[in-house]
Scaffold this motif. Sequence first.
Motif, short mmCIF file in Angstrom:
data_model
loop_
_atom_site.label_atom_id
_atom_site.label_comp_id
_atom_site.label_asym_id
_atom_site.label_seq_id
_atom_site.Cartn_x
_atom_site.Cartn_y
_atom_site.Cartn_z
N HIS A 142 -5.26 -2.66 -6.06
CA HIS A 142 -6.13 -1.53 -5.73
C HIS A 142 -5.32 -0.23 -5.73
O HIS A 142 -5.15 0.42 -4.69
N PRO A 143 -4.78 0.15 -6.88
CA PRO A 143 -3.98 1.38 -6.94
C PRO A 143 -4.85 2.62 -6.67
O PRO A 143 -6.02 2.66 -7.07
N ASN A 144 -4.27 3.57 -5.99
CA ASN A 144 -4.96 4.82 -5.70
C ASN A 144 -4.09 5.97 -6.19
O ASN A 144 -3.09 6.32 -5.57
N HIS A 145 -4.47 6.56 -7.32
CA HIS A 145 -3.69 7.63 -7.93
C HIS A 145 -4.20 9.02 -7.53
O HIS A 145 -3.69 10.02 -8.02
N SER A 146 -5.19 9.05 -6.66
CA SER A 146 -5.72 10.34 -6.21
C SER A 146 -4.93 10.85 -5.02
O SER A 146 -4.06 10.17 -4.48
N GLU A 147 -5.26 12.06 -4.58
CA GLU A 147 -4.64 12.63 -3.39
C GLU A 147 -5.42 12.27 -2.13
O GLU A 147 -5.05 12.67 -1.04
N LEU A 148 -6.49 11.51 -2.31
CA LEU A 148 -7.31 11.11 -1.17
C LEU A 148 -6.76 9.84 -0.53
O LEU A 148 -6.01 9.09 -1.15
N PHE A 149 -7.14 9.64 0.70
CA PHE A 149 -6.72 8.44 1.43
C PHE A 149 -7.80 7.39 1.34
O PHE A 149 -8.96 7.62 1.71
N ASP A 150 -7.45 6.21 0.82
CA ASP A 150 -8.39 5.10 0.73
C ASP A 150 -8.44 4.41 2.09
O ASP A 150 -7.46 3.81 2.54
N LEU A 151 -9.59 4.49 2.73
CA LEU A 151 -9.72 3.99 4.10
C LEU A 151 -9.43 2.50 4.22
O LEU A 151 -8.94 2.05 5.25
N LYS A 152 -9.69 1.76 3.17
CA LYS A 152 -9.51 0.31 3.23
C LYS A 152 -8.16 -0.13 2.71
O LYS A 152 -7.43 -0.86 3.39
N HIS A 153 -7.76 0.32 1.52
CA HIS A 153 -6.65 -0.30 0.82
C HIS A 153 -5.32 0.43 0.93
O HIS A 153 -4.27 -0.18 0.70
N ASP A 154 -5.32 1.73 1.24
CA ASP A 154 -4.04 2.43 1.32
C ASP A 154 -3.25 1.96 2.53
O ASP A 154 -3.80 1.45 3.51
N ARG A 155 -1.92 2.15 2.45
CA ARG A 155 -1.07 1.79 3.59
C ARG A 155 -1.51 2.59 4.81
O ARG A 155 -1.67 3.81 4.76
N GLY A 156 -1.70 1.88 5.91
CA GLY A 156 -2.20 2.52 7.11
C GLY A 156 -3.69 2.45 7.25
O GLY A 156 -4.25 2.97 8.22
N GLY A 157 -4.36 1.81 6.29
CA GLY A 157 -5.82 1.71 6.34
C GLY A 157 -6.30 0.44 7.00
O GLY A 157 -5.58 -0.24 7.75
N MET A 158 -7.54 0.10 6.72
CA MET A 158 -8.19 -1.01 7.40
C MET A 158 -7.53 -2.36 7.12
O MET A 158 -7.44 -3.22 8.00
N VAL A 159 -7.07 -2.56 5.88
CA VAL A 159 -6.43 -3.84 5.56
C VAL A 159 -5.19 -4.06 6.41
O VAL A 159 -4.95 -5.17 6.90
N ASP A 160 -4.39 -3.02 6.61
CA ASP A 160 -3.20 -3.17 7.46
C ASP A 160 -3.58 -3.59 8.86
O ASP A 160 -2.95 -4.48 9.46
N ILE A 161 -4.61 -2.95 9.43
CA ILE A 161 -5.01 -3.28 10.79
C ILE A 161 -5.53 -4.71 10.86
O ILE A 161 -5.24 -5.46 11.81
#
Length: 274
Positions: A142-161
Motif C-alpha cells: 500500500h505505497p503512498n506517494h502523496s503528501e497526505l497521511f493515509d489513516l490506515k496504512h501509513d506508519r503511525g496509522g490504524m494498522v500500527d495500533i
Amino acid sequence: MVAYGKLGGKELGYASDLDLVFLYDDPDQDAVEQYVRLGRRMISWLSTLTSSGRLYEVDMRLRPDGDAGLIAVSIDGFEQYQSRSAWSWEHQAITRARFVAGDVTIGGRFEELRRHILLLPRDTTQLRLDIQRMRDRISAGHPNHSELFDLKHDRGGMVDIEFITQFLVLAHAHEYPVLLNNLGNIALLGLAAEAGLIDTALSAQVIAAYRHYRRKQHSLRLQAQIWARVPPSSTPANAKLYDSFGKPSLRGKMAYPVKNQLAPDVWALNRPRP
C-alpha cells in the motif's frame, strides 16, 4: 461462520468488507463439495448488487491456505492447521475472530480453539520480528506517494495500533487471560494498561489517536473517497507519539519518516516489566 477483521473485532465501519471463514463438521469425507457450494452461495447473497451498490465485499483470504484453500473447511482441519501450520500473522488475525452465525456446537469448538491458540506461550522476540515483517509487507503493498497521511496504512496509522494490540494479546494473554476477550482495540489497550503492560498515559494517547482516525475514516468513506487520506495538520496535535518500529532496539539507527509524526511508540507499549 467465523468473522475476522473489523466484523470479528466489532468495529465494522462504512464500506468495510466482511472477512469470513466457513467451518463445518461432517463425518462424511465426500461432503466437502456441498459445503463449498453453500459457502459460494452465501458469498453471492452477501455481495448482492442493489440499487445503492454492492451489499458487502466479502474477503475469504484468511481461511487456511488463503486463496489456494477451500471455501469451506472442516473444524478438525481448521484446528490442525492453526495448531501446526499457521503463521504468526494468522494468529494475529485470530485475536479478532469470533463465531457469528451457524451451528453453535461448531462455534463453541472454534471459540475453544481460539482460546487455546492465544494462551500458547511465545518467544516475544521472534513474535515481534514476525509482526514487523508482516507490517513491512503491508507497507509495500500500500505505497503512498502523496503528501497526505493515509489513516490506515501509513506508519503511525490504524494498522500500527492494531498490530500493537495483537502483539500484546499474543505475548501476554497466557499471563493475563483478560486479554482473551474479543473486545476491540480500544478496550484491549485499556485492559493492557490496567494490567501494567503498557504506560497508562501513552495508552490513552494511542486510544485517542485511534478514535480520531476512525472518525475521519468514517467521514471520508461516507463521502465516497477512495483513499482515507488527510493532510498531516488534521491529525490530533496532542498525540505526541513516535514510531519505534524504527528505534535502535528494534530496527536500526534511523526511525521511519512519518508524515504526521504521530506514530505509536510500539517499543514503549511493549516494554519489559520490572
